[in-house]
Enzyme design. Structure first.
Site, PDB file in Angstrom:
ATOM      1  N   ASP A   1       0.882  -1.160   0.000  1.00 19.82           N
ATOM      2  CA  ASP A   1       0.000   0.000   0.000  1.00 19.82           C
ATOM      3  C   ASP A   1       0.933   1.227   0.000  1.00 19.82           C
ATOM      4  OD1 ASP A   1      -2.181   1.755   0.582  1.00 19.82           O
ATOM      5  OD2 ASP A   1      -1.574   1.712   2.689  1.00 19.82           O
TER       6      ASP A   1
ATOM      7  N   ASP B   1      -0.060   5.078   1.079  1.00 20.20           N
ATOM      8  CA  ASP B   1      -0.261   6.075   2.136  1.00 20.20           C
ATOM      9  C   ASP B   1      -0.247   5.437   3.513  1.00 20.20           C
ATOM     10  OD1 ASP B   1      -0.631   8.096   0.193  1.00 20.20           O
ATOM     11  OD2 ASP B   1      -2.636   7.304  -0.169  1.00 20.20           O
TER      12      ASP B   1
END
Lengths: 713, 248
Positions: B20, B22
């Site tokens: 991922d 953020d």
């Protein structure tokens, strides 16, 4: 749950403390790394161990005794209370600020001691206060350093045996004034002049010798374009803070006796050369003034040299004073700063000095009483082991001063090299900007004064060198587009004079104008790259072009009909040849074109069409970093064209960049930008800002290349 | 810290590791806070809107956009938030101002978003071991690409998927299927998923049978129950030190 709540509070407190060191997230991350480091934990462990198990002799007989006497009598004049109780006159030669900051935790410990009938907690409170400000100095150094190796910082400061010796074994409390000084300097660097002044005032108020740093700060501020206008505020803050913190006791006899007339002041005049007939040359003021002069004669001072010069100022005091171990705490943060900035010099120049310092002071200065060992370790080792060899003492002292002098020399030379990061030319940097430039674009070059500061650029306009005021009666040429219409040899001569640091006089429209010689010389206008001798003196040659489709937007019809209009096809061809040759000679060229030429063809009145910028620059320089930043930070569109056989690269930049974007990218692309620009530089928006940025990167590179090619050491 | 949460899960050398972005590769909250403060200052300077009004209106515009668009990439668009913000305040379609605020937000955000320590080292290590690496992230492709470019990671990953490509945010399984497709792998391959959010990353990655690793930041909790990851770690150095044996 309770644990979780406490944990949250600890994390909150931690974040608050780290925000003191830095408001920048990247710096906070580095600080987090420091706190996690084993070296930090090791340094903290050593400190806590010494605070708990060792009581420095001078703290026992002087400082704790002094605070104890003031608490016992509940007097607001601690000096009077101490003398009334028959205390030593030398016990606390510091200002009220020092007393106030050491008071809370020591008082808490003192109360606990009273309650539990012990004699430990007051000294713990005293030691913890030292630890807090010791950690504060570490944070202050971090604030001053932009890029640093956390490992080296911890080795040089936090785990330094000298720091641990001074504050926790010998027991000096100069930690507080040094903390105020370092933190004040970091605030000054961040342009928080009011606060910086208050901190400096507190430093001097807690220990008067911190005043030695003030002349260096004054020189730095006078020489620094960014901070010069804040000089008054800064010194007013220092004065007001000092005045209000010293005022309440200035008339107290006990304060005067113990602080203002203490025997330490006498040391300033203790080292001298006798000239016979009762005439003495006091070495300390002489050397101090010499070090001030060496700094004063520098035209420009950057942060590195400034900090190093304060360290040198303190060093000059220490080298010509009878040894006083605690005073070495003044130079340590500056020495650490130097060590971290100049990694290569670290081991060779400072380790012998540290080694001799520790040997000398362990032998001849007081130490600390270790609670679990029944040996009087608070005595100097020389006394403890009962040997008295004055020759050894003198040899060690000579070694200490000699190695100290070597460190001073290395620091000064390093400071000069760093100071010349952007000052390598020694003389002026000349930039020629050629092309058929409209006033609208011409403003970009004038706007460099908003970056370099006023009185930093000498502007020469080719148009000011017209041979005749009335072009209709030109003899050499019929058009102002012809180079023969200008007195280019006079222009060249003026450039060389300015480059030599001499001012010139220009006669324009019967009025004489004086142009002073500044750091940068900008020659602007058509034909500024035409003649060879002129080009030879230019350090950066820029060619500017406007897409023909934009003529209507940038040139008024009056201009076209008048002097700048082509008279014949042959003249147009000749002019184009001149332009082509100037483009060929340029190091950097810009072309402004419309994004969509179809819109221009509709002949609808559009004030300023959307524009794109073509840039030709040297390949393999910085264009990749520039593209990277423009795409990621500004979301701009960039086409790159570079052939494998070409030395140049062509960029086509489209999109909107604000002045804030440009400022941020400049900080990424240009190292030590603050040394080059004024405080709060005013960048332009859009493609004008981009042109400023690209020219500035070239300028910084030229200045750096010149400085790195010179051997200063 | 590196913890095994699911005692039934054992580690083997993966064929691919999906990340991922953020709050996994960098800490999101401080950068977001700084960026919002910068916008707040600009709004005050440009429009004379005070902090309280700004915060309330911005929260309202964000809520409205999210409600309107549901869990899609555009529902995170700052440009839409600022456009709606201006509309609510009665400034109508001030497009240039909306664009300016968006640019201020992302410029400040990126300047304050350093990668977590150890990220580059880990990615280099995985590449050196011929393990495919990919990104699956929410938000629009343009800004996520800008972020990775800013981090100098624009040529690091083998595949890059944003929820804009699918039309739905994680944990929608299509995000994960698309990344497998781009990597030329199937659910039968050994896939690892590294993310911070138990709801989006852990649940989503399970749809392709991945081994899940939750990155724990500050005081965040490890997912429980159906949100429970297989492993949890607090920094990338610990992560790398613990996976080295399995990969070698």
């Amino acid at each position: 749950m309770i644990f979780n709540k406490d944990y949250t509070k600890i994390i909150y407190l931690y974040k608050k403390i780290t925000s003191i060191a830095s408001s920048n997230i990247r710096e906070k991350q580095l600080l987090y790394e420091i706190h996690k480091s084993k070296l930090f934990k090791f340094g903290l462990f050593i400190r806590l161990f010494l605070i708990i198990f060792c009581l420095p002799y001078i703290q026992k007989i002087w400082f704790l005794e002094f605070i104890n006497n003031s608490l016992e009598s509940l007097s607001i004049n601690p000096w009077q209370a101490h003398l009334n109780a028959g205390g030593d006159i030398k016990a606390f030669p510091y200002g009220y600020i020092m007393y106030l900051f050491y008071l809370p935790l020591t008082t808490l410990g003192w109360l606990l001691d009273k309650l539990l009938n012990l004699e430990s907690f007051a000294r713990f409170g005293f030691g913890i206060t030292t630890l807090i400000f010791d950690y504060g100095i570490l944070l202050g150094i971090i604030r001053l350093l932009k890029n640093y190796s956390s490992k080296l910082l911890l080795i040089a400061y936090w785990c330094s045996p000298v720091i641990i010796y001074i504050f926790y074994w010998h027991g000096q409390i100069d930690v507080l004034p040094v903390f105020f000084l370092i933190y004040g300097l970091s605030l000054l660097q961040k342009e928080k002049t009011h606060l910086a002044g208050i901190f400096l005032g507190l430093a001097i108020s807690s220990k008067f010798s911190m005043l030695a740093s003030i002349p260096f700060i004054f020189i730095y501020l006078v020489r620094n374009k960014r901070l010069k206008n804040k000089l008054n505020i800064f010194f007013a803050s220092i004065f007001i803070t000092y005045f209000f913190t010293i005022l309440p006791f200035i008339k107290s006899n006990s304060f005067q006796l113990m602080v203002l007339k203490n025997s330490e002041t006498e040391k300033l005049f203790s080292v001298f050369i006798s000239y016979g007939y009762d005439i003495k040359l006091f070495l300390l003021p002489t050397i101090y003034l010499l070090s001030l002069y060496l700094v004063w004669r520098l035209e420009r001072i950057n942060l590195d040299l400034f900090l190093i010069s304060i360290g040198l100022g303190f060093f000059s005091l220490l080298l010509f004073l009878p040894p006083s171990p605690g005073w070495f705490a003044w130079i340590m943060p500056f020495l650490v700063y130097y060590q971290l900035r100049s990694k290569d010099h670290y081991l060779l120049s400072t380790l012998p000095f540290f080694f001799i310092y520790l040997t000398y002071n362990l032998l001849y200065s007081t130490g600390a009483d270790i609670s679990f060992i029944n040996i009087p370790t608070e005595l100097p080792l020389q006394k403890l082991f009962g040997f008295n060899n004055s020759k050894l003492k003198s040899i060690l002292f000579t070694g200490l001063q000699a190695t100290g002098l070597i460190v001073c020399a290395r620091m000064y030379l390093f400071g000069i090299v760093r100071n010349n990061y952007y000052r390598g030319f020694g003389d002026k940097l000349a930039i020629g900007i050629s092309g058929f430039i409209p006033d609208y674009i011409n403003d970009i070059f004038k706007s460099f004064e908003n970056l370099f500061g006023p009185r930093s650029i000498s502007f020469l306009e080719v148009s000011d060198y017209k041979k005749s005021k009335n072009h209709n009666y030109l003899q050499a040429s019929k058009s102002l587009l012809n180079p023969n219409s200008y007195n280019l040899s006079r222009l060249t001569k003026d450039l060389y004079l300015l480059a030599d640091g001499k001012s010139i006089l220009q006669n324009i429209n019967n009025s004489v104008r004086k142009i002073e010689s500044y750091d940068f010389i900008f020659i602007n206008g058509i034909h500024s790259l035409t003649i060879k001798r002129l080009r030879q003196r230019l350090d950066l040659k820029i060619f500017f072009e406007i897409d023909k489709e934009l003529d209507d937007y940038f040139f008024t019809k009056n201009n076209k009909n008048n002097s700048y209009a082509f008279i014949s096809k042959s003249e147009k061809k000749e002019f184009n040849n001149y332009q082509e040759s100037q483009f060929k000679y340029s190091d950097l060229s810009f072309k402004i074109s419309p994004v969509n030429s179809n819109i221009l063809k509709t002949k609808e009145k559009i004030v300023i069409p959307k524009l794109k910028l073509f840039v030709k620059m040297a390949n393999g320089f910085f264009h990749e970093e520039l593209i990277h930043s423009l795409i990621s930070l500004c979301g701009m569109h960039i086409d790159v064209e570079q052939t494998s056989f070409s030395d140049d690269v062509y960029l086509c930049i489209e999109g909107e960049a604000t002045k804030e974007d440009i400022n941020q990218i400049a900080n990424i692309l240009i190292p030590n930008l603050e040394d080059l620009l004024i405080c709060n530089p005013l960048w332009e928006n859009g493609y004008k800002g981009l042109i400023q940025l690209i020219i500035l990167v070239h300028i910084s590179n030229l200045l750096y290349k010149a400085s790195s090619s010179k051997n200063y050491v | 810290m590196f913890k095994k949460i699911n005692s039934l899960k054992n580690l083997d050398k993966p064929d691919a590791v999906i990340f991922d972005t953020d709050n996994t590769l960098y800490e999101y909250a401080p950068a977001n806070k700084k960026a919002e403060e910068a916008v707040e200052r600009k709004v005050k300077a440009l429009l004379g809107v005070n902090s309280k009004l700004y915060r309330n209106t911005y929260a309202q515009s964000k809520k409205e956009i999210k409600k309107q668009l549901g869990m899609t990439a555009s529902s995170h668009s700052r440009l839409l938030y600022y456009q709606r913000f201006l509309e609510i305040l009665g400034f109508k379609a001030q497009l240039m101002t909306a664009l300016d605020l968006e640019q201020t937000f992302w410029r400040t955000f990126l300047a304050n978003a350093p990668l977590y320590p150890g990220v580059i080292k880990l990615l280099d290590y995985l590449r050196s071991k011929n393990i495919l690496i990919a990104i699956v992230t929410d938000l629009t492709s343009h800004i996520q690409m800008r972020k990775l470019t800013y981090f100098n990671l624009e040529e690091t990953f083998d595949a890059f998927v944003t929820s804009e490509e699918i039309g739905a945010d994680k944990p929608d399984y299509r995000n994960f299927e698309l990344v497998l497709n781009k990597l030329g792998l199937t659910k039968k391959n050994n896939i690892w998923m590294v993310g911070d959010n138990p709801y989006t990353d852990i649940i989503g990655a399970r749809s392709i049978g991945a081994t899940t690793f939750q990155k724990i930041n500050n005081l965040e909790k490890i997912g429980e129950g159906k949100y429970m990851p297989d492993f949890a770690f607090s920094n990338f150095d610990d992560f790398q030190n613990n996976i080295i044996n399995f990969i070698n």
